[in-house]
Motif scaffolding. Structure first.
Motif, PDB file in Angstrom:
ATOM      1  N   ALA A 153      -1.448   2.734  -7.759  1.00 14.21           N
ATOM      2  CA  ALA A 153      -2.853   2.408  -8.025  1.00 14.21           C
ATOM      3  C   ALA A 153      -3.034   1.798  -9.409  1.00 14.21           C
ATOM      4  CB  ALA A 153      -3.701   3.670  -7.897  1.00 14.21           C
ATOM      5  N   ARG A 154      -2.172   2.154 -10.334  1.00 19.61           N
ATOM      6  CA  ARG A 154      -2.265   1.609 -11.690  1.00 19.61           C
ATOM      7  C   ARG A 154      -1.881   0.131 -11.745  1.00 19.61           C
ATOM      8  NH1 ARG A 154      -2.143   5.211 -16.119  1.00 19.61           N
ATOM      9  NH2 ARG A 154      -2.265   7.400 -15.521  1.00 19.61           N
ATOM     10  N   SER A 155      -1.012  -0.304 -10.835  1.00 20.30           N
ATOM     11  CA  SER A 155      -0.456  -1.649 -10.956  1.00 20.30           C
ATOM     12  C   SER A 155      -0.922  -2.620  -9.874  1.00 20.30           C
ATOM     13  CB  SER A 155       1.080  -1.579 -10.908  1.00 20.30           C
ATOM     14  OG  SER A 155       1.523  -1.023  -9.683  1.00 20.30           O
ATOM     15  N   ALA A 156      -1.626  -2.128  -8.864  1.00 22.77           N
ATOM     16  CA  ALA A 156      -1.961  -2.981  -7.718  1.00 22.77           C
ATOM     17  C   ALA A 156      -3.462  -3.197  -7.569  1.00 22.77           C
ATOM     18  CB  ALA A 156      -1.408  -2.359  -6.438  1.00 22.77           C
ATOM     19  N   ASP A 157      -3.802  -4.275  -6.859  1.00 24.08           N
ATOM     20  CA  ASP A 157      -5.166  -4.432  -6.357  1.00 24.08           C
ATOM     21  C   ASP A 157      -5.270  -3.577  -5.088  1.00 24.08           C
ATOM     22  OD1 ASP A 157      -5.438  -6.353  -8.299  1.00 24.08           O
ATOM     23  OD2 ASP A 157      -5.309  -8.055  -6.922  1.00 24.08           O
ATOM     24  N   PHE A 158      -6.420  -2.969  -4.896  1.00 22.25           N
ATOM     25  CA  PHE A 158      -6.591  -2.207  -3.650  1.00 22.25           C
ATOM     26  C   PHE A 158      -8.060  -2.145  -3.272  1.00 22.25           C
ATOM     27  CE2 PHE A 158      -6.598   0.984  -7.067  1.00 22.25           C
ATOM     28  CZ  PHE A 158      -7.728   1.741  -6.788  1.00 22.25           C
ATOM     29  N   THR A 159      -8.278  -1.905  -1.991  1.00 23.57           N
ATOM     30  CA  THR A 159      -9.625  -1.712  -1.470  1.00 23.57           C
ATOM     31  C   THR A 159      -9.778  -0.264  -1.054  1.00 23.57           C
ATOM     32  OG1 THR A 159      -9.762  -3.997  -0.667  1.00 23.57           O
ATOM     33  CG2 THR A 159     -11.275  -2.383   0.327  1.00 23.57           C
TER      34      THR A 159
END
Length: 265
Positions: free
Chosen positions: A73-79
């Motif tokens: 979650a720290r390094s990625a884009d997410f929905t």
């Protein structure tokens, strides 16, 4: 060395000498270029082919656990769909293939005692060990090869530290040369980056329950007396983050794109 050989990292320290950067963090979580120093250390070993890690936790251990639990979650884009299913869809980001064992080894335990407590997680004939506060250009595979070929129980990486003071060449009462920048000290000191046979865990680290065994005292001294401690001589870059000045130095190298330990893309 077996690619599944685990890397034990001592992460229990408080970092009291770099309070400006670590007052609310364990020392292993002090950042270089926005990433904890323990992450940099793990990347060094992964580049050499080793992906299994055992972290010996102590002071504020949850900060280290939380960082890796939230790593993607720290390094990625997410929905985030905040509906009934509370679903998270990640769109990118780097997923490391690391296997990490988080071992609670006590708040005040000495280094040797911490290592003794993780013996159950070492399931190979050999293991690596390092401190969670130093980076280097150590050739991990050369260290492993020398360790195996020596037949000794332990191998330590010997490094040349740099003086933290200006060096003066003196003739009588006159300074004839003054070097402002730190200069290399002759002789070797321990730079960490160890390799050990598994038997070291059961033979040299005292009795279970003893929290006062320092790796650097009786265990290594006895290993040397027994003729069972080899040295891997490292002549290149090495730096431990002991002070705020070290913190600034390492971050300066990273910011300038001149961090010699960074060999990954």
């Amino acid at each position: 060395m077996n690619p599944e050989t685990p890397v034990v990292i001592l992460c229990g320290g408080k970092g009291t000498r770099i309070r400006e950067a670590s007052e609310s963090l364990p020392k292993a979580m002090v950042e270089i270029g926005g990433r904890p120093i323990v992450w940099h250390i793990m990347k060094i070993y992964r580049e050499a082919g080793y992906r299994r890690f055992i972290l010996c936790l102590g002071y504020k251990s949850w900060a280290i656990k939380e960082y890796f639990l939230d790593y993607r979650a720290r390094s990625a884009d997410f929905t985030l769909s905040m509906s009934e299913k509370h679903r998270i869809d990640f769109h990118n980001g780097v997923d490391e293939d690391w296997e990490i064992t988080f071992a609670e080894t006590g708040l005040e335990a000495a280094t040797g005692s911490r290592i003794r407590k993780i013996a159950q997680y070492v399931d190979t004939d050999n293991f690596f060990l390092t401190y969670g506060d130093g980076v280097a250009t150590v050739d991990i595979n050369a260290l492993a090869k020398e360790h195996e070929e020596s037949g000794r129980i332990g191998t330590v990486t010997g490094v040349h530290p740099t003086s933290k003071f200006g060096e003066m060449h003196v003739d009588g009462n006159q300074v004839v040369e003054f070097n402002e920048k730190p200069t290399q000290v002759t002789g070797f000191v321990s730079g960490g980056f160890f390799a050990f046979k598994r038997e070291f865990l059961d033979t040299y680290l005292g009795e279970p329950g003893d929290d006062d065994v320092w790796l650097e005292h009786a265990p290594l001294q006895r290993l040397a007396r027994d003729g069972q401690l080899g040295v891997h001589q490292h002549e290149d870059f090495w730096c431990a983050m002991d002070t705020f000045k070290d913190y600034e130095f390492l971050n300066g190298l990273w910011s300038a794109g001149e961090a010699p330990w960074k060999t990954w893309a």
